[in-house]
Structures are given as structure tokens and as C-alpha cells.
Design an enzyme around this catalytic site. Structure first.
Site, PDB file in Angstrom:
ATOM      1  N   GLY A  41     -24.763 -14.435  14.286  1.00  0.00           N
ATOM      2  CA  GLY A  41     -24.566 -14.355  15.735  1.00  0.00           C
ATOM      3  C   GLY A  41     -23.123 -14.078  16.089  1.00  0.00           C
ATOM      4  O   GLY A  41     -22.649 -14.419  17.165  1.00  0.00           O
TER       5      GLY A  41
ATOM      6  N   HIS B  58     -19.486   0.848  22.007  1.00  0.00           N
ATOM      7  CA  HIS B  58     -20.474   1.138  23.054  1.00  0.00           C
ATOM      8  C   HIS B  58     -20.639   2.646  23.257  1.00  0.00           C
ATOM      9  O   HIS B  58     -20.841   3.119  24.379  1.00  0.00           O
ATOM     10  CB  HIS B  58     -20.118   0.428  24.376  1.00  0.00           C
ATOM     11  CG  HIS B  58     -20.367  -1.055  24.299  1.00  0.00           C
ATOM     12  ND1 HIS B  58     -21.607  -1.603  24.522  1.00  0.00           N
ATOM     13  CD2 HIS B  58     -19.553  -2.080  23.975  1.00  0.00           C
ATOM     14  CE1 HIS B  58     -21.528  -2.923  24.355  1.00  0.00           C
ATOM     15  NE2 HIS B  58     -20.291  -3.235  24.024  1.00  0.00           N
TER      16      HIS B  58
ATOM     17  N   ASP C  82     -25.477  -0.029  13.982  1.00  0.00           N
ATOM     18  CA  ASP C  82     -25.498  -1.164  13.045  1.00  0.00           C
ATOM     19  C   ASP C  82     -26.391  -0.887  11.844  1.00  0.00           C
ATOM     20  O   ASP C  82     -25.987  -1.060  10.691  1.00  0.00           O
ATOM     21  CB  ASP C  82     -25.985  -2.438  13.754  1.00  0.00           C
ATOM     22  CG  ASP C  82     -25.088  -2.809  14.918  1.00  0.00           C
ATOM     23  OD1 ASP C  82     -23.991  -2.237  15.012  1.00  0.00           O
ATOM     24  OD2 ASP C  82     -25.493  -3.658  15.725  1.00  0.00           O
TER      25      ASP C  82
ATOM     26  N   GLY D 259     -21.660 -10.986  15.743  1.00  0.00           N
ATOM     27  CA  GLY D 259     -21.419  -9.572  16.005  1.00  0.00           C
ATOM     28  C   GLY D 259     -21.103  -8.776  14.758  1.00  0.00           C
ATOM     29  O   GLY D 259     -20.566  -7.670  14.851  1.00  0.00           O
TER      30      GLY D 259
ATOM     31  N   SER E 277     -23.506  -7.920  12.668  1.00  0.00           N
ATOM     32  CA  SER E 277     -24.779  -7.263  12.346  1.00  0.00           C
ATOM     33  C   SER E 277     -25.632  -7.977  11.309  1.00  0.00           C
ATOM     34  O   SER E 277     -26.239  -7.345  10.437  1.00  0.00           O
ATOM     35  CB  SER E 277     -24.547  -5.829  11.855  1.00  0.00           C
ATOM     36  OG  SER E 277     -24.130  -5.058  12.914  1.00  0.00           O
TER      37      SER E 277
ATOM     38  N   SER F 156     -28.419  -9.358  11.925  1.00  0.00           N
ATOM     39  CA  SER F 156     -29.836  -9.012  12.128  1.00  0.00           C
ATOM     40  C   SER F 156     -30.157  -7.635  11.554  1.00  0.00           C
ATOM     41  O   SER F 156     -31.178  -7.457  10.886  1.00  0.00           O
ATOM     42  CB  SER F 156     -30.228  -9.122  13.601  1.00  0.00           C
ATOM     43  OG  SER F 156     -29.371  -8.348  14.388  1.00  0.00           O
TER      44      SER F 156
ATOM     45  N   GLU G 251     -35.856  -3.022  15.961  1.00  0.00           N
ATOM     46  CA  GLU G 251     -34.975  -3.851  16.815  1.00  0.00           C
ATOM     47  C   GLU G 251     -35.253  -3.546  18.300  1.00  0.00           C
ATOM     48  O   GLU G 251     -35.350  -4.454  19.128  1.00  0.00           O
ATOM     49  CB  GLU G 251     -33.506  -3.547  16.465  1.00  0.00           C
ATOM     50  CG  GLU G 251     -32.492  -4.310  17.279  1.00  0.00           C
ATOM     51  CD  GLU G 251     -32.107  -5.674  16.716  1.00  0.00           C
ATOM     52  OE1 GLU G 251     -32.094  -5.850  15.493  1.00  0.00           O
ATOM     53  OE2 GLU G 251     -31.823  -6.559  17.538  1.00  0.00           O
TER      54      GLU G 251
ATOM     55  N   TYR H 161     -25.676  -6.518  27.626  1.00  0.00           N
ATOM     56  CA  TYR H 161     -25.713  -5.274  26.844  1.00  0.00           C
ATOM     57  C   TYR H 161     -26.628  -4.260  27.526  1.00  0.00           C
ATOM     58  O   TYR H 161     -26.262  -3.106  27.743  1.00  0.00           O
ATOM     59  CB  TYR H 161     -26.216  -5.585  25.426  1.00  0.00           C
ATOM     60  CG  TYR H 161     -26.197  -4.404  24.484  1.00  0.00           C
ATOM     61  CD1 TYR H 161     -25.090  -4.149  23.676  1.00  0.00           C
ATOM     62  CD2 TYR H 161     -27.282  -3.541  24.395  1.00  0.00           C
ATOM     63  CE1 TYR H 161     -25.064  -3.062  22.811  1.00  0.00           C
ATOM     64  CE2 TYR H 161     -27.270  -2.457  23.538  1.00  0.00           C
ATOM     65  CZ  TYR H 161     -26.155  -2.230  22.742  1.00  0.00           C
ATOM     66  OH  TYR H 161     -26.152  -1.157  21.891  1.00  0.00           O
TER      67      TYR H 161
HETATM   68  C1  GLA Z   1     -24.131  -3.773  19.147  1.00  0.00           C
HETATM   69  C2  GLA Z   1     -25.267  -2.776  19.048  1.00  0.00           C
HETATM   70  C3  GLA Z   1     -24.769  -1.406  18.573  1.00  0.00           C
HETATM   71  C4  GLA Z   1     -23.586  -0.924  19.416  1.00  0.00           C
HETATM   72  C5  GLA Z   1     -22.532  -2.029  19.562  1.00  0.00           C
HETATM   73  C6  GLA Z   1     -21.437  -1.660  20.519  1.00  0.00           C
HETATM   74  O1  GLA Z   1     -23.606  -4.032  17.901  1.00  0.00           O
HETATM   75  O2  GLA Z   1     -26.268  -3.244  18.160  1.00  0.00           O
HETATM   76  O3  GLA Z   1     -25.836  -0.478  18.603  1.00  0.00           O
HETATM   77  O4  GLA Z   1     -24.012  -0.470  20.669  1.00  0.00           O
HETATM   78  O5  GLA Z   1     -23.113  -3.262  20.002  1.00  0.00           O
HETATM   79  O6  GLA Z   1     -20.682  -0.607  20.023  1.00  0.00           O
END
Ligand code: GLA
Length: 367
Positions: free
Chosen positions: A106, A18, A156, A108, A110, A112, A144, A206
């Protein structure tokens, strides 16, 4: 029929969570799991999008108006890319693209961003001799943000585009500049633990964290007008904030940025044990101060942290479900998997999935 194949990886974030939308440092790595696109040219002015894993497919004419539509399911990602490429006057070839993924969706990792970067890379490769990957990452992030409506940072798309085998990517999200940090794990393995928890509230939560950080920055700027982002703030300035929640969010952001700097130093000295401890502290900060973990990710990471042979463990990505990662000695792997599985099932009633992963290259052509 002449066809081509392209690959875009998923990613894990080793540390620096984050921080991308707070102008900080992040340390992701592309993994060898990812999405493959088979690109087949057509000559009928159509674009056809297929998936080997989803039954939904979509056919459009090369010049059709494109707008986000929830009914378009996963194809919103490639459609968003096509729409934006067209707006920026890139020529879009008539084609069929078949997507195939071995990335858990889905979760986490990445998936997408991988589909976005892959689509743009495959389409542009037909007409352009070289593709600037930093531009590509920014372009896909914008899609995105604006087309899909998720206010994510750059991490990502950047790691999917620019990842490098056996290297972590140290990305400065303020300067948008990266360095590669060799990751020599020796007898240790990078392990992904998938909580299999659906991340239903993720987008609203988020965006809420993002606004909280914007508010904290605004308040700090009242007395320290020169800072550009929250990662540049000093820990003592937290006292300026008028709200306990904002103090916690800022504390995570400022301390996590310092941890990334420390992590890079110790990785350069090949000190994996200290790196593992930093991962553990990062998880605790995401749990207590940033409050994005939840019982599932806490159980995975905290169980892993107790097991002999595990140097460190933390959630990775946005949180609220998804995956955690750990660094585990290869001889401890069997016991690690059994213990984490058993504990996770007893606490949550869900069977998690645990995979060993390797660090691979960013988007590229396969054949
Ligand atoms: C998701 C978002 C990223 C980043 C992370 C947290 O993956 O797409 O841009 O903010 O959360 O680190």
C-alpha cells in the site's frame, strides 16, 4: 514434493507521472524488492492461496465461480487473474501458491501489480512454453480495471512484467511500445522514502483526476479534433479550457510529457544533475497543478531536494501518500537519511522509512 519459485518486482516511476492513462511517456524501473510465489502442484482439483505476511488464505475448487468479494482480502488479486485466465480458456492447474513479499504494501510501489503479474506468470508457466510479456501486462491491467475496479493505466503491470536490471523502461502508453534506457548511477544511489501515510482516498481521487483529464481532452478536441490524447495537446491550447482546475491538470500532463522526453535525452548523455532538476520540477507540477502530493510527500521531496549530495527528488506512483524517490550521492547518504527522517517526524509525527534500492529484472522464475 516438487515445487517452483517465481519472483515479480515492485517498481518506481522515475518521471512521467499520471501520464499512462493520458497516452503519454513514462519512465518507470523495476526494483529488486518484490513478491515471491512458491508454486506447489496438487492433484485434488483445488487451488489454495497462502501468504507469509497475511493470515487470510483462500481455498477454491479449480472450477468454482469467482467474483470480487472484499472479504477475500488480498486474494482478490490472484482470484481475479484466475477468473480471467479461465474466461480466456487457459487451463488452470490445481496447486497451492504461497506468496511472500518484502515490498512495503500500500505504499505505491505496485505490490498489487506484482501479485497479479506473478500469479498469471506462475500459472501460465505450467502449461505454456513461452509467455508474451506485453500481452501479460495488458491482461493483468485489465483484471485490475474490471475485476478489482481500479481504473489504472498500464505502467505498473508493464514495468513489473518487462523491467530490466540497471535499465529504466521508456514506455509509450499510446503505442504500447517500450525501449530500455540504461541507468548508470555511478556513485549515486536511488533512494525510496516511504511516507507510511495510509492512502485511504486514493482510488476515488485517482479516478477523479482521470475524469478531469478526459473532460479537458473533450474540450480541447472541440477545436483540435485530430488529437488522440491529452499528451498530444499543445500548451497554448490550455486557454480553450473553461475551468481553472482543468487548466492546471492539463498543464501538468503536457509539461510532464515534455519533461520525460528531456529526461531521456539527459540520461542518454549521463547528465544526472539535469535529470535531478527535472525530478524536482516534476514534483512541483504534481503538487501545484495536479494536486496529488499532500504534506507528507511534499515534506519528503522538498527536504530531500535541499540536502547537499541529493540531485533531485519527487513523489512516485499515484501520490496521496505512498513513496517519494531521490538520487543521492553515496557519501551523503547517512546525513541524507538523518535530515529527512528528522524533518519528516517533526512535521508529520510519523517516522518515515528510507531504503536504497537497485533496479532489477521483471517477472521471472527463480527455481
Ligand atoms: C498508479 C497507477 C498507474 C499510474 C500511476 C501514476 O500507480 O496504477 O497506472 O497512473 O498511478 O503515474
Amino acid at each position: 514434493m516438487e515445487y517452483k519459485k517465481y519472483f515479480a518486482p515492485g517498481r518506481v516511476n522515475l518521471i512521467g507521472e499520471h501520464l499512462d492513462y493520458n497516452g503519454g511517456l513514462v519512465l518507470p524501473a523495476a526494483i529488486t524488492l518484490g513478491v515471491t510465489a512458491t508454486f506447489i502442484p496438487r492433484s485434488d482439483n483445488k487451488i489454495v492461496l497462502h501468504s507469509a505476511t497475511h493470515s487470510f488464505c483462500k481455498e477454491i475448487s479449480v472450477d468454482d465461480e469467482i467474483e470480487f468479494d472484499a472479504n477475500n482480502d488480498w486474494t482478490n488479486y490472484p482470484l481475479g487473474i484466475i477468473a480471467q485466465l479461465r474466461k480466456e480458456n487457459h487451463s488452470i492447474p490445481s496447486c497451492e501458491i504461497i506468496f511472500e513479499s518484502n515490498l512495503p504494501e500500500g505504499s505505491g510501489l505496485s505490490s498489487s501489480a506484482a501479485v497479479e503479474v506473478l500469479t498469471a506468470y506462475a500459472l501460465l508457466s505450467q502449461t505454456e512454453s513461452s509467455i508474451n510479456l506485453v500481452w501479460l501486462a495488458n491482461f493483468c491491467k485489465q483484471v485490475e480495471n474490471d475485476f478489482i475496479g481500479v481504473k489504472c493505466g498500464i505502467m505498473d503491470q508493464y514495468s513489473v512484467a518487462l523491467g530490466k536490471k540497471d535499465n529504466a523502461l521508456l514506455l509509450d502508453c499510446n503505442k504500447i511500445h517500450h525501449d530500455y534506457i540504461p541507468l548508470e548511477l555511478g556513485d549515486y544511489r536511488l533512494v525510496i522514502m516511504n511516507s507510511k501515510k495510509p492512502r485511504s482516498l486514493i482510488h476515488s481521487k485517482y479516478n477523479e483526476r482521470k475524469s478531469e483529464c478526459e473532460e479537458a481532452l473533450m474540450q480541447i478536441r472541440n477545436t483540435n479534433s485530430e488529437i488522440r490524447n491529452l499528451c498530444e495537446a499543445e500548451m497554448v491550447w490550455i486557454d480553450i479550457l473553461n475551468d481553472e482546475t482543468l487548466k492546471k491538470r492539463a498543464r501538468h500532463v503536457i509539461s510532464e510529457n515534455l519533461r520525460v522526453k528531456e529526461a531521456v535525452k539527459v540520461l542518454e548523455m549521463n547528465d544526472l544533475s539535469t535529470f535531478g532538476r527535472l525530478m524536482n520540477v516534476s514534483h512541483a507540477s504534481l503538487k501545484n497543478d495536479y494536486e496529488v502530493t499532500g504534506i507528507e510527500l511534499d515534506t519528503l521531496a522538498e527536504t530531500a531536494q535541499q540536502i547537499k549530495g541529493c540531485l533531485g527528488a519527487r513523489m512516485t506512483g499515484a501520490g496521496f501518500g505512498g513513496c517519494a524517490i531521490a538520487i543521492v550521492h553515496q557519501t551523503a547518504m547517512e546525513e541524507f537519511k538523518n535530515k529527512v527522517n528528522e524533518k519528516y517526524l517533526s512535521v508529520t509525527g510519523i517516522n518515515c522509512e528510507i531504503y536504497e534500492t537497485q533496479i532489477g529484472d521483471g517477472v521471472h522464475q527463480l527455481i
